[in-house]
Motif scaffolding. Structure first.
Motif, mmCIF file in Angstrom:
data_model
loop_
_atom_site.group_PDB
_atom_site.id
_atom_site.type_symbol
_atom_site.label_atom_id
_atom_site.label_comp_id
_atom_site.label_asym_id
_atom_site.label_seq_id
_atom_site.Cartn_x
_atom_site.Cartn_y
_atom_site.Cartn_z
ATOM 1 N N LEU A 162 -4.738 4.882 -12.130
ATOM 2 C CA LEU A 162 -4.973 3.770 -13.052
ATOM 3 C C LEU A 162 -3.830 3.587 -14.041
ATOM 4 N N THR A 163 -2.630 3.559 -13.481
ATOM 5 C CA THR A 163 -1.445 3.155 -14.233
ATOM 6 C C THR A 163 -0.754 2.063 -13.427
ATOM 7 N N GLY A 164 0.079 1.289 -14.078
ATOM 8 C CA GLY A 164 0.777 0.220 -13.387
ATOM 9 C C GLY A 164 -0.113 -0.986 -13.174
ATOM 10 N N GLU A 165 0.230 -1.787 -12.183
ATOM 11 C CA GLU A 165 -0.419 -3.081 -11.969
ATOM 12 C C GLU A 165 -1.681 -2.959 -11.108
ATOM 13 N N LEU A 166 -2.718 -3.646 -11.535
ATOM 14 C CA LEU A 166 -3.956 -3.730 -10.755
ATOM 15 C C LEU A 166 -4.453 -5.168 -10.817
ATOM 16 N N ARG A 167 -4.646 -5.757 -9.637
ATOM 17 C CA ARG A 167 -5.084 -7.157 -9.558
ATOM 18 C C ARG A 167 -6.566 -7.198 -9.179
ATOM 19 N N MET A 168 -7.374 -7.680 -10.101
ATOM 20 C CA MET A 168 -8.826 -7.685 -9.900
ATOM 21 C C MET A 168 -9.358 -9.117 -9.870
ATOM 22 N N GLY A 169 -10.160 -9.404 -8.867
ATOM 23 C CA GLY A 169 -10.878 -10.674 -8.819
ATOM 24 C C GLY A 169 -12.237 -10.518 -9.480
ATOM 25 N N VAL A 170 -12.678 -11.564 -10.180
ATOM 26 C CA VAL A 170 -13.983 -11.555 -10.841
ATOM 27 C C VAL A 170 -14.639 -12.913 -10.607
ATOM 28 N N ILE A 171 -15.915 -12.918 -10.236
ATOM 29 C CA ILE A 171 -16.582 -14.185 -9.967
ATOM 30 C C ILE A 171 -16.992 -14.849 -11.284
ATOM 31 N N PRO A 172 -17.121 -16.202 -11.294
ATOM 32 C CA PRO A 172 -17.361 -16.946 -12.534
ATOM 33 C C PRO A 172 -18.678 -16.627 -13.239
ATOM 34 N N THR A 173 -19.673 -16.132 -12.505
ATOM 35 C CA THR A 173 -20.945 -15.813 -13.148
ATOM 36 C C THR A 173 -20.969 -14.390 -13.700
ATOM 37 N N ILE A 174 -19.821 -13.716 -13.659
ATOM 38 C CA ILE A 174 -19.658 -12.396 -14.281
ATOM 39 C C ILE A 174 -18.573 -12.435 -15.359
ATOM 40 N N GLU A 184 0.814 -1.204 0.000
ATOM 41 C CA GLU A 184 0.000 0.000 0.000
ATOM 42 C C GLU A 184 0.853 1.262 0.000
ATOM 43 N N LEU A 185 2.086 1.179 0.531
ATOM 44 C CA LEU A 185 2.994 2.317 0.453
ATOM 45 C C LEU A 185 3.287 2.673 -1.003
ATOM 46 N N ALA A 186 3.593 1.639 -1.797
ATOM 47 C CA ALA A 186 3.860 1.868 -3.216
ATOM 48 C C ALA A 186 2.597 2.328 -3.939
ATOM 49 N N ASP A 187 1.450 1.750 -3.522
ATOM 50 C CA ASP A 187 0.179 2.138 -4.155
ATOM 51 C C ASP A 187 -0.113 3.617 -3.926
ATOM 52 N N MET A 188 0.180 4.103 -2.732
ATOM 53 C CA MET A 188 -0.082 5.509 -2.420
ATOM 54 C C MET A 188 0.715 6.425 -3.343
ATOM 55 N N ALA A 189 1.980 6.103 -3.529
ATOM 56 C CA ALA A 189 2.821 6.930 -4.385
ATOM 57 C C ALA A 189 2.365 6.871 -5.836
ATOM 58 N N ARG A 190 2.019 5.676 -6.303
ATOM 59 C CA ARG A 190 1.599 5.526 -7.696
ATOM 60 C C ARG A 190 0.274 6.234 -7.959
ATOM 61 N N ALA A 191 -0.671 6.085 -7.029
ATOM 62 C CA ALA A 191 -1.979 6.710 -7.205
ATOM 63 C C ALA A 191 -1.867 8.234 -7.215
ATOM 64 N N GLU A 192 -0.928 8.749 -6.415
ATOM 65 C CA GLU A 192 -0.740 10.193 -6.363
ATOM 66 C C GLU A 192 -0.132 10.714 -7.667
ATOM 67 N N ALA A 193 0.760 9.904 -8.252
ATOM 68 C CA ALA A 193 1.431 10.331 -9.486
ATOM 69 C C ALA A 193 0.479 10.329 -10.666
ATOM 70 N N GLN A 194 -0.198 9.223 -10.889
ATOM 71 C CA GLN A 194 -1.137 9.135 -12.014
ATOM 72 C C GLN A 194 -2.078 7.968 -11.763
#
Length: 300
Positions: A94-106, A82-92
């Motif tokens: 929705l850039t870099g890596e994002l890990r998203m879970g999605v359920i099978p019925t979606i 989350e430390l790295a996420d804070m810096a990245r989110a502040e810079a720009q």
């Protein structure tokens, strides 16, 4: 006096071993050799002055202290990310890596529509997807293995924030010639002896049963489908009826079948598709931006 603290890499090895219960699979998940992972764990035990893992040829068994330290390590690793996420989110956003879970019925019905648009809008976003049941996805979210989850509500996902994207109506799917000649079907008219449902672990089953609000359906229905695609084939072959979300029909799930559908007439005849994330995440503004983009992409 110099105090040596565990490294994040050592804690990562420990958490991976706890998660997989196997040195080989844990090493593979960390992209290192088994000998490297084993050496890192021995260094950690030497540093702490205690045994964390009992090693035998067949079993990996954590000591009581090892279990507590592994649980703490999960939180430490999550906060370091989350430390790295804070810096990245502040810079720009929705850039870099994002890990998203999605359920099978979606996943198979929404992702083909969603991903190309997201790539166009956010070309620097590296979106990694993991398909899991709601329970497994929410657990991975709180362990820090996922950043956000695309799921269907209501579902008890723990201490999360979420944004509602759209409602997804439930339809009742009948074999050809079995649907009543009515514009919709009331939950009270469903024959529970003919009802086919997904196996336990799929929240669509719970949403459908909650919408019907008939306790006898849970006892009388046959819970055997491993996926919506499997249920569709069973219904098309006259084995019974089932519930299908509107998004799946819109995505062509019933193409090539003779299945007939009717809207479910019920007080809670739809599930709410939402994007959820840990309430403690520093990327909240990013997730709200992503949710707004997903709302614009979808047209349900």
């Amino acid at each position: 006096m110099i105090v040596h603290h565990p490294t994040l890499k050592q804690l990562q090895y420990l958490v991976a071993l706890r998660s997989h219960g196997h040195f080989g699979r844990a090493a593979e998940s960390c992209f290192v050799t088994q000998s490297t992972l084993s050496a890192g764990l021995r260094e950690l035990e030497t540093l702490l002055g205690t045994m964390l893992v009992e090693r035998t040829r067949r079993v990996v068994r954590f000591t009581a202290l090892g279990t507590r330290i592994a649980d703490k390590a999960v939180r430490v690793l999550r906060e370091s990310e989350e430390l790295a996420d804070m810096a990245r989110a502040e810079a720009q956003p929705l850039t870099g890596e994002l890990r998203m879970g999605v359920i099978p019925t979606i996943a198979p019905f929404l992702l083909p529509k969603m991903l190309p648009s997201l790539r166009d809008r956010y070309p620097r976003l590296r979106l990694f997807l993991r398909e899991d049941t709601s329970h497994a996805a929410c657990e991975a979210l709180h362990r820090g293995q996922l950043d956000c989850v695309l799921l269907a509500l209501p579902y008890a996902c723990g201490d999360v924030d979420s944004v509602h994207l759209f409602d997804d109506s439930l339809l009742v799917a009948f074999p050809h010639g079995e649907a009543p000649a009515t514009p919709s079907i009331d939950a009270s008219a469903i024959d529970e002896r003919r009802l086919l449902l997904l196996e336990d672990g799929h929240c669509l089953k719970d949403h459908a049963l909650a919408a019907c609000n008939r306790p006898e359906i849970r006892a009388g229905a046959t819970m055997m489908g491993t996926s919506l695609h499997t249920l569709v084939q069973m219904v098309d072959n006259g084995l019974g009826l089932t519930f299908i979300p509107q998004m799946a029909v819109d995505a062509g799930l019933l193409d090539g079948t003779r299945i007939e559908t009717l809207p479910l007439e019920a007080e809670h005849g739809a599930r709410q598709i939402a994007l959820a994330w840990r309430r403690s995440s520093p990327r909240e503004e990013e997730f709200r931006l992503l949710a707004a983009s997903l709302k614009a992409i979808t047209s349900y």
